[in-house]
Every structure is written in C-alpha cells, then in structure tokens.
Scaffold this active site. Sequence first.
Site, PDB file in Angstrom:
ATOM      1  N   ASP A  73      37.108  49.029  31.167  1.00  0.00           N
ATOM      2  CA  ASP A  73      38.056  48.261  31.908  1.00  0.00           C
ATOM      3  C   ASP A  73      38.885  48.953  32.700  1.00  0.00           C
ATOM      4  O   ASP A  73      39.996  49.530  32.322  1.00  0.00           O
ATOM      5  CB  ASP A  73      38.775  47.091  31.125  1.00  0.00           C
ATOM      6  N   LEU A  74      38.585  49.202  34.004  1.00  0.00           N
ATOM      7  CA  LEU A  74      39.321  50.036  35.149  1.00  0.00           C
ATOM      8  C   LEU A  74      40.812  49.026  35.189  1.00  0.00           C
ATOM      9  O   LEU A  74      41.640  49.959  35.985  1.00  0.00           O
ATOM     10  CB  LEU A  74      38.751  50.011  36.279  1.00  0.00           C
ATOM     11  N   LYS A  75      40.782  47.984  34.790  1.00  0.00           N
ATOM     12  CA  LYS A  75      42.152  47.119  35.070  1.00  0.00           C
ATOM     13  C   LYS A  75      42.994  47.382  33.915  1.00  0.00           C
ATOM     14  O   LYS A  75      44.259  46.982  34.007  1.00  0.00           O
ATOM     15  CB  LYS A  75      42.089  45.924  35.570  1.00  0.00           C
ATOM     16  N   GLY A  96      30.655  52.405  44.744  1.00  0.00           N
ATOM     17  CA  GLY A  96      30.105  51.560  45.899  1.00  0.00           C
ATOM     18  C   GLY A  96      30.827  50.466  46.180  1.00  0.00           C
ATOM     19  O   GLY A  96      30.580  49.390  46.647  1.00  0.00           O
ATOM     20  N   TYR A  97      32.308  50.790  46.037  1.00  0.00           N
ATOM     21  CA  TYR A  97      33.131  49.750  46.262  1.00  0.00           C
ATOM     22  C   TYR A  97      33.529  49.580  47.612  1.00  0.00           C
ATOM     23  O   TYR A  97      33.276  50.589  48.532  1.00  0.00           O
ATOM     24  CB  TYR A  97      34.554  49.989  45.450  1.00  0.00           C
ATOM     25  N   GLY A 138      28.855  42.536  53.527  1.00  0.00           N
ATOM     26  CA  GLY A 138      27.580  42.737  54.081  1.00  0.00           C
ATOM     27  C   GLY A 138      26.267  42.809  53.109  1.00  0.00           C
ATOM     28  O   GLY A 138      26.644  43.143  51.801  1.00  0.00           O
ATOM     29  N   HIS A 139      25.185  42.740  53.741  1.00  0.00           N
ATOM     30  CA  HIS A 139      24.112  43.114  52.851  1.00  0.00           C
ATOM     31  C   HIS A 139      23.078  43.773  53.844  1.00  0.00           C
ATOM     32  O   HIS A 139      23.335  43.820  55.227  1.00  0.00           O
ATOM     33  CB  HIS A 139      23.330  41.690  52.318  1.00  0.00           C
ATOM     34  N   TYR A 143      23.133  45.205  57.958  1.00  0.00           N
ATOM     35  CA  TYR A 143      23.358  46.574  58.333  1.00  0.00           C
ATOM     36  C   TYR A 143      22.072  46.836  59.137  1.00  0.00           C
ATOM     37  O   TYR A 143      22.433  47.609  60.114  1.00  0.00           O
ATOM     38  CB  TYR A 143      23.647  47.469  56.925  1.00  0.00           C
ATOM     39  N   ASP A 195      19.052  49.215  52.009  1.00  0.00           N
ATOM     40  CA  ASP A 195      19.784  49.700  50.905  1.00  0.00           C
ATOM     41  C   ASP A 195      19.355  50.842  50.392  1.00  0.00           C
ATOM     42  O   ASP A 195      20.073  51.792  49.854  1.00  0.00           O
ATOM     43  CB  ASP A 195      19.438  48.407  49.817  1.00  0.00           C
TER      44      ASP A 195
END
Length: 433
Positions: A73-75, A96-97, A138-139, A143, A195
Amino acid sequence: MGDSGVRGGGAGGPLAGVRVVELAGIGPGPFAAMLLGDLGADVVRVDRPESSPLGIEPTYDIANRNKRSVVVDLKAPDGPGRVLDLVARADLLIEGYRPGVAERLGVGPEACLARNPALVYGRMTGWGQHGPLAARAGHDIGYTAVAGVLGLVAPTAAAVPAAVSPAAAAPAVSPAAAPSGPDGPPALPANLLGDYAGGSLYLVVGLLAALHHSRATGAGQVVDAAIVDGAAHLTAVLQGLLAGGRWQDRRGVNLLDGGAPFYAVYPAADGGHLAVGALEPQFYAEFARLLGLGPDAPGQWDTARWPELRAWIAARFATRTRAAWEAVFAGSDACVEPVLTMRQAHAHEHLASRGTYVEVDGVTQPAPAPRFSATPGALRRPPARPGADAAEVARDWGVPSLASESAESAEPTEPTVPSGPAGPAPAPASPTA
C-alpha cells in the site's frame, strides 16, 4: 498442443539475472514486464491492496505470467519504503502512472535513483511526461488517432473507394483523379498498434538500451516511453513516402493499405476471407494463374483499371469456399493466406509446428518471442496471484520488510465501483494516460 518443454524449472533466457520492479497497472506496462519475464528477467510486480476495476481472474491474466507478486500500500506510512527496498536491488523499474503521481507517492525517479543510482526507471504513458495533453486521461484509440496511425487503417476492400495510387511501386496519380468525398471511418485494430506496438515494445527497447548504458557506466536514467511517440515512430517509412509524393495522405488508396487490388482482403463463397499480398510481378503472375483471372483481366499496374481488376478478383474468390481456395494456393508463392480468428490460429499447421501457441494449465497463449539459439526464453511461472509471493521475494531479494506480507493478508480486496454515468472511479493514475 501440450505444455511439454514449455515451463522451465529455473531462471533462463537472455535476461537471466536482471531484476525488474513493476508498479502494477494495466495495459502496456504489464505487457512490457511480461516480455522481460519471458526473456528470463526476475520480475516482481508490486500490486495494490485493491483490485483494478478492469482486472480479470488471475489465472487468465497472461500479462502477469513469469512474474512474482507482492502487495504494498503506497499510501501507508511504510509503503514507499518497502518499494524503495526493492528498488535498491533492482536493475529496471516500470511504472505507468500519470505524470507526477509516482513522485507524490514517494517512488518517483528522484527518490528511486537516490536509492539506486544505476537504476533504469521506465515510465509508460500515453501522452508522455510533458506537453499540453500530458495530464489528461486517454486510451489506445485516442493516442493512435492523434499520432496519425489510426487514420491509416482502412476498412475492408469492399468498403473503400476505388484505389487510385499505388505509391512507390507505380507512377503517382494526379490528386484530381482521387475519388471525391470523405473517406469512411478507419477500422479499429484492437489496442495492438498503440498500447503494445507503440507502447510496450518501445518501452522494452528503451529499458534494455538504458540498461546497457547503466552497466557500462554505472549511471541510471529515466526512460520516457509515450505511446504517441512510439506509434508515430512506427510510421517512419510511410512518412518518407508521403514526403516524396509516393503516398497519399488518405487511407484505402495506397499500395499497402488496401488500395491496390492485389494487396487486399476478399470474401470467399462461405463468408471466410483471404488475404492477398501478391506485390512482386512473379508472385502476382502466380496468383493470377491460380485464381484463374485469364488473359482478358486488367494488368497488375494498369492503375486506371484497378477498380475493374478488383471486381474480377472478388468475383473469382466468390466462386469457392475459403478452404477450397486454401487448397488451390497451398504450396505456391502466390502470397494468399486465410484470415483466421484467434482460435483458428491456434490450430494452424505452420504455427503448430513452430509451437507459436502453447497450452499451459488449460490456457492457450503465445509462446515467448523472439527465439534464441543459446538462451531461450520459457514460461517458467503461471500468472502471478496478487501478494502470493511476498515471502519468496523477501528471501530471494533480501528485503525483510516484505516478509510480513503473507498471501492471505495481502490478497487485494474487491474494488468499490460507483454507479452513475461517470463509470468506475479512476485509479491513482491511468496506466496509459
């Protein structure tokens, strides 16, 4: 198809010994990490405590094969530290953030490179790390649309206007000869061009190139892999043809996009389709002979009669089933092949003989590619279940902080998906945005 010889017992492949940290996402990042794992890299996927709304049952999530999973949990207060403990022992990292998210979570490039100066930090996004659209969602479809790639994909031959320009292999035709009116909408090639071709493959090339540099100099760096950049790069040859006047900036009217009647797809009598790629004169001659066009048919490069030639070819294909035409063209250099579905491709004689598709644990999937004579890749592990490998990774990577994460306590919870027109709530970052 069996799984004999498919699953290797231990590390192998040309990337054996390379350690990869993958910050979980969906789409091109996981596929890039899978490719590295197929080639022998030790990939540890850092999953979130909650499942992705777009996730599938882990058994069928092929992009997670050849990986191990831990849940962090990065938070949580100790979350970033646990990831940085892995980073300290890694060669490559994939995230991929959206731009700025990894930094806010405490695992951005600055923090990671401070912990491991030789690290190659791979960033997989759709729009890239800067530019007017960088922060937008986006997707693939968007792109590739903006990159000028989606607009190249023409509908089937029966749906496009009569072809008028053969590009480089024949004299250019005056724009005035082009059919009037707008083109129809482009076809959608799933999410393969953006992708995976423009995204995942370019990320892997960047990671491996930067890894070579890192091992030579000890200096890591950040790889900014944007789908719009990679998709645009795929058009390099066509851009040259366009600049030289040998390609029209319209789909469905050029040599390689369905405009030429001898490089197109045709339906057979039973509704199946045949793909024709008889470009070179000797291959076209063989094609015309086997198809039975006859001496009165228009010539291959008689561009003014291309619509007529297309009609001749279509009429001939309509007289037999796809299987019958496959038998006619079998063993020839006419460059005619059946258009297969995914399941049909599994059983194709050539692919079966090469082991292109393999079946493991009841799931048919592509075998690792490309192939290596001395260090072949292998399917060593089934798709990783989130959190199932925490103790193993803690031991192998020497990261005691992960040992407390057992498979039971780390199993991600089901996501809460709000109802309403907005759809699922976004994850901390879009994996391709």
